[in-house]
Design a protein around this motif. Structure first.
Motif, PDB file in Angstrom:
ATOM      1  N   ASN A   1       7.339   2.252   3.527  1.00  0.00           N
ATOM      2  CA  ASN A   1       5.804   1.648   2.907  1.00  0.00           C
ATOM      3  C   ASN A   1       5.724   0.167   3.623  1.00  0.00           C
TER       4      ASN A   1
ATOM      5  N   THR B   1       2.524  -1.686   4.556  1.00  0.00           N
ATOM      6  CA  THR B   1       1.713  -2.159   3.408  1.00  0.00           C
ATOM      7  C   THR B   1       2.032  -3.690   3.140  1.00  0.00           C
ATOM      8  N   TYR B   2       3.292  -3.919   3.502  1.00  0.00           N
ATOM      9  CA  TYR B   2       3.536  -5.192   3.015  1.00  0.00           C
ATOM     10  C   TYR B   2       4.121  -6.089   4.279  1.00  0.00           C
TER      11      TYR B   2
ATOM     12  N   GLY C   1      12.174  -1.886  -0.326  1.00  0.00           N
ATOM     13  CA  GLY C   1      11.558  -1.167  -1.369  1.00  0.00           C
ATOM     14  C   GLY C   1      12.620  -0.749  -2.339  1.00  0.00           C
TER      15      GLY C   1
ATOM     16  N   LEU D   1       7.076  -3.591  -3.143  1.00  0.00           N
ATOM     17  CA  LEU D   1       6.751  -2.493  -3.980  1.00  0.00           C
ATOM     18  C   LEU D   1       6.753  -2.991  -5.600  1.00  0.00           C
TER      19      LEU D   1
ATOM     20  N   PRO E   1       8.551   7.906  -4.693  1.00  0.00           N
ATOM     21  CA  PRO E   1       8.497   6.762  -3.701  1.00  0.00           C
ATOM     22  C   PRO E   1       8.743   7.120  -2.038  1.00  0.00           C
TER      23      PRO E   1
ATOM     24  N   PRO F   1       0.721   2.445  -2.967  1.00  0.00           N
ATOM     25  CA  PRO F   1       0.775   1.878  -1.363  1.00  0.00           C
ATOM     26  C   PRO F   1       0.059   2.789  -0.269  1.00  0.00           C
ATOM     27  N   TRP F   2      -0.140   2.205   0.948  1.00  0.00           N
ATOM     28  CA  TRP F   2      -1.260   2.621   1.521  1.00  0.00           C
ATOM     29  C   TRP F   2      -0.727   4.122   2.104  1.00  0.00           C
ATOM     30  N   VAL F   3       0.418   4.152   2.452  1.00  0.00           N
ATOM     31  CA  VAL F   3       1.101   5.377   2.600  1.00  0.00           C
ATOM     32  C   VAL F   3       0.779   6.598   1.924  1.00  0.00           C
ATOM     33  N   THR F   4       0.966   6.498   0.590  1.00  0.00           N
ATOM     34  CA  THR F   4       0.481   7.563  -0.137  1.00  0.00           C
ATOM     35  C   THR F   4      -0.952   7.815   0.013  1.00  0.00           C
TER      36      THR F   4
END
Lengths: 290, 355, 387
Positions: free
Chosen positions: C37, C40-41, C75, C101, C204, C229-232
């Motif tokens: 993730n 996203t961060y 995460g 997260l 996750p 989160p953008w990946v999901t």
């Protein structure tokens, strides 16, 4: 119907990865637990060559494959060569350490960002419709075909070419082989090179389909039970083992619990270890070598 | 009765004493004094590091007993720690159990899991045993994850500090001494086990199982015993880990943690308790050394985002270097240094071509 | 003799950390720099790092530099707890920032509460504990998304755009905030006449989204909403498209979104954006572009808005704490703060004793437009009262 397609794709992925495990184990009796990380390295190399040779995808892929081969040979020459003759466990721990090191180095060089090699290559990945309403992406279809080609090539190589027979001989009885005049170090280096080459192919195809990120090496570890279930020194076994594990995994995820995805291969592994440790098609060797 | 120098033993108690000579006794006393005084003179950073080393040492000693002495390779160490930590967490969350219930419960769970992890060892050896423990590790991790998801605790379980009669265990200083006590206990248990019949049986079965069986040692029983003892200790370490972090979540028990413990055993040197301690010290300190080295280097700004990847890389490199060049581990280095001083001024020069 | 060596080593080690001076505002930041993730961060973390570097070059705050200590928790909630503990005990931080997260929120809150250090959530979405009227004393949030207003906006927009009855699928990641968003959307859907046909929760660290996409598609939704989160979000969308699903998808815009919309090039992917995209090209956006021109950032500049806003908030919070700063002074400063976001958000960020998030939350909606071959805004700032 879609489930069947998913199973075949997953089985192809596992099969392509596990032939690398089998190659090295069959030839030098070493379990290469760094295979997952080598696979990820191959994919990152493709990303880099794709960015460098943006206009020429064929060249990018070719360069990346070549680099994969070279990396495998280098790993043997610089590292694993010194572990020949040591305890098998020490060699395996060495590969574990190598895997950790590769994990760190790839994160260091390429950072944790998700990469999309397919974009760099300028290719696209449309969805193809198969019989019924089952769908498969182009990259997955290419992967299945590639796995088939790789396996046929490996069978041919190991069975009929001079170097293939030398490799099998070195695997069966290193002492006799070396006395016959087969240069063991060259054979082992070749095995490592081929294994990393197939790992690179696997990594590239997977990353073309679903993007490239550092934790993909877990996929390599999940493919290891596939190799073991079929027998760590049998290529045919790797195929069958991958099929079994893929079937179990997809069915259990769909009908029971999505969280099972990581544990199914290892649960199958345990069952097989308890019942028939040398796998379905493996050679029954003395199991007390430490 | 005049006290002996240790070179002459005149009674049974002299014979089985852990510390023989006067030098050994004085060195040990100084070492203990240092350990006890350290928290009062050092910064909180060092105290925290010390606590982490002691915690890791318990697990390292347990794994050393299993892998270094009994010769049963286990890649599932993190799974056993997770078992101990989760027992603590579950008991706390569901029943608000205090620590004098959770600690023994964790130990019992550890014993049970040890039995389960040990069963494959009756049929498998070496590589295949290692692989089976790897599989069991993933299963334990899955069970922990299932619990977290079922109970909606995807961010883990928060624990209160253990308390007894109104005094609760918080603060770096208190934890330092508690963990020191547990680590010392683990070391003493290990040393005594190794000097006893059990220890000798383990050494025998590590060297050659068939011969051990012929000699009358119950190989199956001792293998299982090794697993059970080792995992009980590990589960206790897991319980302490849960209380120390005040937090339990399954992501902390990754395969990398298992690899770290194996590294402690290998880098420290198999077949030696001192090795386990030294290995624990090095592996715990390594990330801090890397961080300090990066911050002090001229590339500090550039590399600050990559320090974490560098940790993995450095760890791998150190492990590989030890496997290639120092198979006897830190203990080997320690013994070479010791020999140098013991033999001074007679230098030990190996014969040319000899090893 | 052997022990002299040990003593020497220990003394050296205890001296080493004092190389770093305590003559600065110490801020600890624990976030997701690597791992699945990270996209996203990590950009926000890098944005904050660059902002602080430039701030220090301009003389810092009240003449003193800001020392930002960044830790990667990947995460992993356990690592986040350890990082928070380190900031509190080893680094003497006066402010702790979390950009990661929501599974890492709980443990960091526990540590910060124990040590009485204010905790700022700078990335992704805000936890429920910062909402009025009774926010947690030490928790503050400058992150883009607030799940309840996001759910309302989503429902409003979906029903506006859709000409037929809406059958909604919802995708969440198995972490607290995403799950909360899913539950809220589920609750509020009937009010807008939307029927929820399927809810999928994704663990996750999933690599393959085909299985959950297959299950989702089988319920035949015509819209799918996701706040995760953008990946999901993006992988669920791509997996659905691969299976031949032709519906529309509304996700929450997070850091990588602007660049990703251009990569995916699908008109059916809409996003709710609390941050203004770079296509708007306000003066603040130009400033960000200028600032990162020579800096060491590995993410595209379009990912940096949220982090820049977080850094602005951190700067203001620290400015309000007179030298020598303590955690209590920073807390007092944050309990009464107003930050002008200069067009990067719909409105200012205002904190008071009863509100640690903001009084109004604004959203825009963006999607990829094939004809213009660019990301376009579909709906302008829509305000929601934060309750």
């Amino acid at each position: 119907m879609q489930l069947l397609v998913n199973i075949i794709v997953l089985a192809a992925i596992y099969a392509l990865i596990s032939c690398g495990y089998v190659l090295i184990y069959r030839v030098s009796r070493v379990l290469n637990l760094a295979h997952g990380d080598l696979m990820v390295l191959g994919a990152y190399l493709l990303y880099t060559t794709a960015s460098l040779f943006g206009g020429n995808p064929v060249m990018a892929v070719g360069m990346a494959l070549l680099m994969g081969l070279v990396v495998g040979i280098l790993v043997y020459v610089l590292l694993m060569r010194r572990m020949t003759g040591e305890m098998v466990l020490a060699a395996v721990l060495c590969t574990i350490a190598l895997g950790v090191m590769l994990h760190g180095v790839t994160a260091f060089i390429w950072s944790g960002q998700v990469r999309y090699p397919i974009m760099e290559l300028g290719w696209s990945n449309p969805s193809l419709t198969l019989f019924g309403d089952a769908r498969i992406s182009l990259a997955s279809a290419v992967l299945i075909v590639t796995t088939a080609i790789v396996y046929v090539a490996l069978f041919g190589f190991m069975g009929f070419t001079r170097w293939g027979i030398r490799m099998r001989a070195a695997g069966q009885n290193p002492l006799l082989a070396s006395q016959r005049g087969i240069q063991l170090h060259v054979v082992y280096a070749l095995a490592w090179g081929l294994s990393t080459f197939t790992a690179g192919i696997a990594g590239m195809l997977i990353s073309l389909d679903s993007g490239l990120y550092g934790t993909m090496s877990m996929l390599g570890l999940k493919a290891f039970p596939a190799a073991l279930v079929g027998g760590l020194d049998s290529l045919a076994g790797a195929l069958i083992g991958s099929a079994i594990i893929a079937i179990a995994e997809v069915l259990l995820i769909s009908y029971v619990n999505p969280l099972l995805t990581d544990v199914v291969p290892f649960a199958v592994l345990l069952v097989v270890l308890v019942v028939r440790p040398w796998g379905l098609f493996g050679s029954k060797e003395e199991l007390d070598r430490v | 009765m005049p006290s002996t120098s240790g070179y002459f033993r005149v009674s049974y108690s002299d014979d089985i004493a852990l510390l023989d000579t006067r030098t050994q006794k004085y060195s040990f006393a100084v070492f203990c004094a240092l350990l006890l005084i350290l928290p009062f003179v050092a910064k909180p950073v060092i105290i925290d590091l010390g606590s982490q080393v002691f915690l890791a040492a318990i697990g390292a000693v347990a794994l050393m007993l299993l892998t270094g002495f009994a010769g049963q390779i286990s890649l599932g160490h993190a799974g056993l720690m997770a078992a101990g930590a989760f027992t603590t967490g579950i008991l706390f969350k569901e029943f608000a159990a205090p620590f004098w219930i959770t600690l023994p419960a964790a130990a019992c769970t550890g014993a049970v899991f040890g039995l389960v992890f040990g069963l494959p060892s009756l049929r498998l050896r070496g590589l295949y045993l290692a692989v089976s423990t790897l599989g069991l590790h993933f299963i334990v991790v899955y069970l922990g994850g299932e619990y977290e998801t079922r109970r909606g605790l995807s961010s883990g379980i928060l624990l209160d500090p253990p308390s007894l009669l109104g005094w609760s265990l918080t603060g770096g200083l208190a934890w330092y001494f508690v963990l020191l006590a547990f680590a010392a206990g683990a070391v003493i248990i290990a040393i005594n086990l190794l000097r006893s019949k059990t220890g000798r049986a383990w050494r025998a079965l590590r060297t050659n199982e068939t011969v051990a069986e012929v000699m009358g040692i119950n190989v199956a029983g001792h293998k299982l015993l090794a697993f059970v003892v080792s995992s009980t200790m590990t589960a206790v370490a897991g319980c302490l880990f849960a209380y120390y972090r005040s937090f339990v979540s399954i992501e902390a028990f990754s395969l990398f943690l298992s690899i770290q413990y194996i590294a402690m055993v290998i880098i420290g040197g198999t077949g030696s308790i001192l090795g386990a301690l030294l290995g624990a010290l090095l592996v715990v300190l390594l990330p801090y050394i890397v961080e300090w080295a990066t911050a002090a280097s001229p590339w500090a700004q550039n590399a600050s985002g990559r320090v974490f990847a560098a940790n993995y890389a450095v760890f791998g490199v150190v492990m590989v270097l030890f496997l290639l060049f120092e198979p006897q581990g830190l203990v080997g280095i320690w013994r070479r240094i010791q020999n140098y001083f013991l033999l001074w001024p007679f230098r030990q020069t190996p014969m040319s071509g000899g090893r | 003799m052997k022990h002299l060596r040990t003593i020497a080593m220990l003394t050296a080690m205890s001296v080493a950390p004092t190389i770093w001076a305590q003559d600065a505002y110490v801020v600890g930041l624990s976030g997701v720099l690597t791992g699945p993730n990270a996209d996203t961060y990590a950009p926000s973390i890098q944005a904050v790092t660059v902002y602080m570097e430039q701030l220090n070059k301009r003389g810092g705050i009240n003449g003193k530099p800001v020392r930002l200590i960044v830790q990667d928790n990947q995460g992993n909630p356990s690592k986040a707890a350890a990082d928070a503990k380190k900031f509190a005990t080893q680094d003497n931080a006066i402010l702790i920032v979390n950009i990661g997260l929501s599974s890492s929120f709980g443990p960091m809150v526990a540590e910060a509460t124990r040590a009485r250090i204010p905790l700022l959530f700078g990335g992704g979405a805000c936890p429920l504990e910062v909402l009025p009227p009774n926010p947690h004393e030490l928790q503050f949030c400058s992150a883009s998304t607030e799940i309840n207003s996001a759910g309302e906006m989503a429902m409003q927009f979906i029903t506006e755009l859709s000409r037929e009855p809406v059958k909604l699928g919802i995708v969440a990641m198995a972490i607290p905030i995403s799950r909360g968003a899913m539950d809220y959307a589920d609750k509020v859907a009937p009010k807008y006449g939307v029927s929820v046909v399927r809810k999928e929760t994704i663990p996750p660290a999933t690599a393959d989204y085909t299985a959950s996409a297959t299950a989702l598609k089988s319920a035949e939704p015509n819209w799918v909403y996701s706040l995760a989160p953008w990946v999901t979000e993006v992988k669920s969308f791509e997996a659905l498209r691969k299976l031949g699903w032709t519906g529309k998808f509304l996700g929450a815009a997070l850091n990588p979104t602007e660049g990703e919309l251009a990569r995916v090039k699908d008109e059916g992917l809409y996003v709710l954006g609390p941050d203004a995209f770079f296509v708007e090209n306000t003066p603040a956006h130009q400033e960000i572009r200028e600032a990162v021109r020579n800096a060491n950032i590995t993410y595209p500049v379009t990912d940096l808005v949220e982090g820049w806003v977080a850094a602005m908030v951190i700067e203001q919070s620290l400015k309000g704490a007179a030298w020598p700063p303590t955690a209590e002074k920073v807390l007092a400063s944050m309990s009464n703060l107003k930050v002008d976001t200069r067009g990067l958000r719909g409105g200012p960020i205002e904190w008071s004793k009863t509100n640690h998030i903001r009084s109004k939350q604004y959203y825009r909606i963006y999607h990829w437009n094939d004809k213009k071959r660019a990301v376009v805004r579909v709906k302008d700032w829509t305000a929601f009262d934060v309750k």
